[in-house]
Design an enzyme around this catalytic site. Structure first.
Site, PDB file in Angstrom:
ATOM      1  N   CYS A  77       0.818  -1.213   0.000  1.00  0.00           N
ATOM      2  CA  CYS A  77       0.000   0.000   0.000  1.00  0.00           C
ATOM      3  C   CYS A  77       0.850   1.261   0.000  1.00  0.00           C
ATOM      4  O   CYS A  77       0.488   2.269  -0.630  1.00  0.00           O
ATOM      5  CB  CYS A  77      -0.942  -0.017   1.189  1.00  0.00           C
ATOM      6  N   HIS A  93      -1.716   0.432   7.247  1.00  0.00           N
ATOM      7  CA  HIS A  93      -2.123   0.755   5.879  1.00  0.00           C
ATOM      8  C   HIS A  93      -1.731   2.196   5.563  1.00  0.00           C
ATOM      9  O   HIS A  93      -1.544   3.022   6.474  1.00  0.00           O
ATOM     10  CB  HIS A  93      -3.640   0.589   5.740  1.00  0.00           C
ATOM     11  N   ASP A 110      -7.796   5.506  -2.197  1.00  0.00           N
ATOM     12  CA  ASP A 110      -6.990   4.345  -1.825  1.00  0.00           C
ATOM     13  C   ASP A 110      -6.737   3.503  -3.066  1.00  0.00           C
ATOM     14  O   ASP A 110      -7.622   2.757  -3.521  1.00  0.00           O
ATOM     15  CB  ASP A 110      -7.724   3.518  -0.766  1.00  0.00           C
TER      16      ASP A 110
END
Length: 662
Positions: free
Chosen positions: A409, A453, A470
């Site tokens: 991520c 994250h 995201d």
């Protein structure tokens, strides 16, 4: 015979058990070389006690002391003052063994052991640790009892029984003081930076940092909601934002505190509010975690302009706080200074990525069209993995976008923010957590380190609002719908530092239930401890009406006095004199012979009594002779062996069985 001041065998055994129990909790705190010192000093003391070695010369003890001091000075460069202080205490505790010979030396060791038990709560506050410390106190007290026992007292378990009884008697008074005595602030401040290796986000971020957190299953924080839980794909826990990029790493600048009222008027009221409480583990940092985006927060915390929650001091111990959050875009007109800050990029480097962003901006005008094009690009040929290839040089974004195309991520958030800024769209990277494991036993979400994250936020000039974006949602959409444990179960590096979770040992039906029950119990314990001051204040107000010094003193003295009277009564008030076990056994034999008129005569000694019975019952003459000999050894010999008393009672039982009553 050993001198009275010399330590006995049972004292040495209990002393070594006490040392082992007291030092064991510090295995993960103090430097590892101190345990080599423990093996050396304890082993040497055992050899001295067995008579094989002599006590070390004073020069050897001096060398050991100097080596310890040098080692602690070296550790001081990287460790905290509190850890070094406790390490010095442990070292002195161990070095004292090399000269421990008399009772007074043992007392010094045991007093330091009591201090070390108290210091362990600076590092651990769990339920098992509380019970372990209580057990350690019982053992140390038992050792104190053996120090003053003579060599003839060889029962090794009796001191432990006495120590346990003492603590059971002290328990009522302890409960009275704990419930009634008001909590007081410290008389002086102590630096509680314990130097533990905190696991979590840092104030700078490179693409591989977040993936390293997936090696750990440690709990970052627990959250409990008053009402409905947010959907799985909306559980974004904001930690901090990064707005400066040097070509490889993102960092954050100092931001001003944002007023709460101005932000409330800029929220879209169509979104749902969530009220919840968080119990957060120590991080050693000032920021606090909260569901994106915080509306209401405690007065001890502040909210910065990037919506980051920040405490007044670094978080060095577990804390609890309540929040109200709403997952919604935030309207914020950017001033010139803020606008330029969120467009900052290095002057050179990653030229291919800059050209790609400019081409997209010219082909697809508008922020929404640009972000759609970028997500389409990420969804095409990129792979989501915990073990991406290493990125070298200052063109790391180019390497990721056009060569490796594999990342976690952090890689996607960093590259996405770079492309947005290169196209003239303000953007920032956000670090935090996504998800959380629901515990059905207490309804609390446990957010672990492997759920760390990173995502990004961009500013839309059309509605003057920040929007969350995201890229993981298109590269690995299951990350938003499944837990990290399910998604990364096949990755070799996932939970590499937590093998019990990695192997599924704690995920079986029975063990998982036990783990969830323990976590629920632990969470309830932490909440109760953190809220105890408020509960205690409410209890005292209900009981006293008005809290004053006089009433609190009376409330302490009256129950305390009753408890002390009860303890005194149990110690001094008895129903009768305690009878000797030998006398009770003789009384039983005498009662058995009374019907035959052969009971013990007035003035007849036990020896004469057994001799007469041996003549009357020749078949039992050996038993009565053994009884006479046993009685003399128990009554007059220095060594009162408990086995002799047991043998005496067995012989009495045999005689009573074989002698008919009539």
């Amino acid at each position: 015979m050993k001198p009275l001041f010399q330590l006995t065998r049972s004292s040495m055994i209990w002393l070594l058990v006490s040392i082992l129990m007291v030092t064991a909790p510090y295995a993960t705190v103090v430097p590892g070389w101190l345990f080599l010192l423990a093996v050396l000093t304890v082993g040497w003391r055992l050899m001295v006690h067995s008579g094989r070695w002599n006590f070390p010369h004073w020069s050897i003890r001096l060398v050991l002391l100097l080596l310890v001091l040098v080692g602690l000075l070296f550790e001081l460069r990287s460790g905290s003052a509190m850890v070094i202080t406790v390490s010095l205490l442990v070292a002195a505790f161990l070095l004292k063994l090399t000269e421990m010979y008399r009772r007074r030396d043992a007392l010094v060791v045991l007093y330091v052991a009591l201090l070390l038990i108290v210091c362990s709560f600076l590092f651990f506050q769990s339920i098992p640790m509380a019970f372990y410390c209580l057990l350690s106190l019982v053992v140390v007290t038992a050792c104190l009892n053996t120090v003053y026992r003579s060599q003839q007292n060889s029962d090794i378990w009796r001191p432990l029984k006495r120590s346990a009884v003492l603590y059971m008697q002290a328990l009522p008074m302890m409960l009275v003081l704990f419930v009634i005595f008001p909590r007081m602030g410290p008389l002086w401040q102590v630096d509680l930076n314990t130097g533990q290796s905190f696991t979590g986000l840092s104030d700078s971020l490179s693409p591989g940092d977040v993936s390293r957190l997936t090696r750990s299953a440690d709990i970052a924080f627990r959250a409990r909601f008053d009402g409905d839980l947010p959907p799985e794909n909306q559980r974004y826990w904001r930690g901090l934002t990064y707005d400066r990029f040097d070509g490889r790493r993102w960092s954050r600048t100092e931001l001003q505190q944002e007023s709460q009222t101005s932000l409330l008027t800029q929220f879209n009221s169509a979104y749902q509010d969530y009220r919840y409480q968080i119990v957060m583990e120590a991080t050693g940092q000032q920021w606090r975690y909260g569901l994106d985006v915080p509306l209401s927060f405690p007065a001890t915390m502040s909210r910065l302009s990037d919506l980051t929650l920040q405490g007044g001091e670094p978080l060095m111990q577990r804390t609890q706080y309540s929040l109200v959050s709403r997952s919604a875009p935030v309207r914020e007109p950017l001033a010139d200074g803020h606008y330029l800050r969120y467009l900052q990029l290095p002057e050179n480097g990653n030229e291919r990525a800059r050209q790609l962003a400019l081409r997209w901006a010219s082909e697809q005008p508008g922020v929404q069209a640009f972000t759609a094009q970028m997500l389409t690009f990420f969804a095409r040929d990129f792979r989501y993995t915990l073990e991406p290839p290493l990125l070298s040089g200052r063109d790391s974004v180019d390497q990721f976008l056009f060569q490796t195309r594999q990342g976690f991520c952090g890689h996607f958030a960093s590259a996405g923010a770079f492309l947005l800024r290169a196209a003239g769209i303000p953007a920032r990277v956000v670090g935090g957590y996504l998800g959380g494991e629901m515990n059905p036993l207490d309804g609390a979400l446990s957010v672990r380190q492997y759920e760390a994250h990173a995502w990004l936020e961009y500013w839309d000039s059309e509605d003057l609002s920040w929007h969350r974006l995201d890229p993981t949602s298109v590269v690995a959409p299951l990350r938003l719908e499944q837990s990290a444990a399910q998604l990364f179960s096949s990755e070799p590096s996932f939970l590499a530092d937590s093998m019990l979770m990695r192997t599924g040992f704690l995920s079986g039906s029975l063990l998982k239930q036990l783990r969830l029950r323990y976590e629920a119990l632990n969470y309830g314990w932490h909440r109760w401890v953190l809220n105890f001051h408020e509960h205690q204040t409410g209890f005292l107000r209900q009981l006293l009406g008005e809290i004053s010094v006089i009433r609190i003193l009376l409330l302490i003295l009256v129950p305390g006095g009753l408890v002390l009277l009860a303890v005194a009564g149990s110690l001094f008030i008895r129903r009768g004199p305690r009878k000797d076990p030998l006398f009770l056994a003789l009384q039983r034999l005498d009662k058995h012979l009374k019907q035959r008129g052969m009971q013990r005569l007035c003035g007849e000694t036990p020896g004469q009594f057994f001799s007469r019975l041996g003549q009357v019952f020749p078949s039992l003459s050996d038993e009565f002779t053994a009884l006479s000999r046993c009685y003399e050894q128990i009554s007059y010999a220095e060594n009162s062996d408990p086995q002799l008393q047991q043998q005496f009672r067995q012989l009495i039982n045999r005689c009573c069985t074989q002698i008919p009553q009539s």
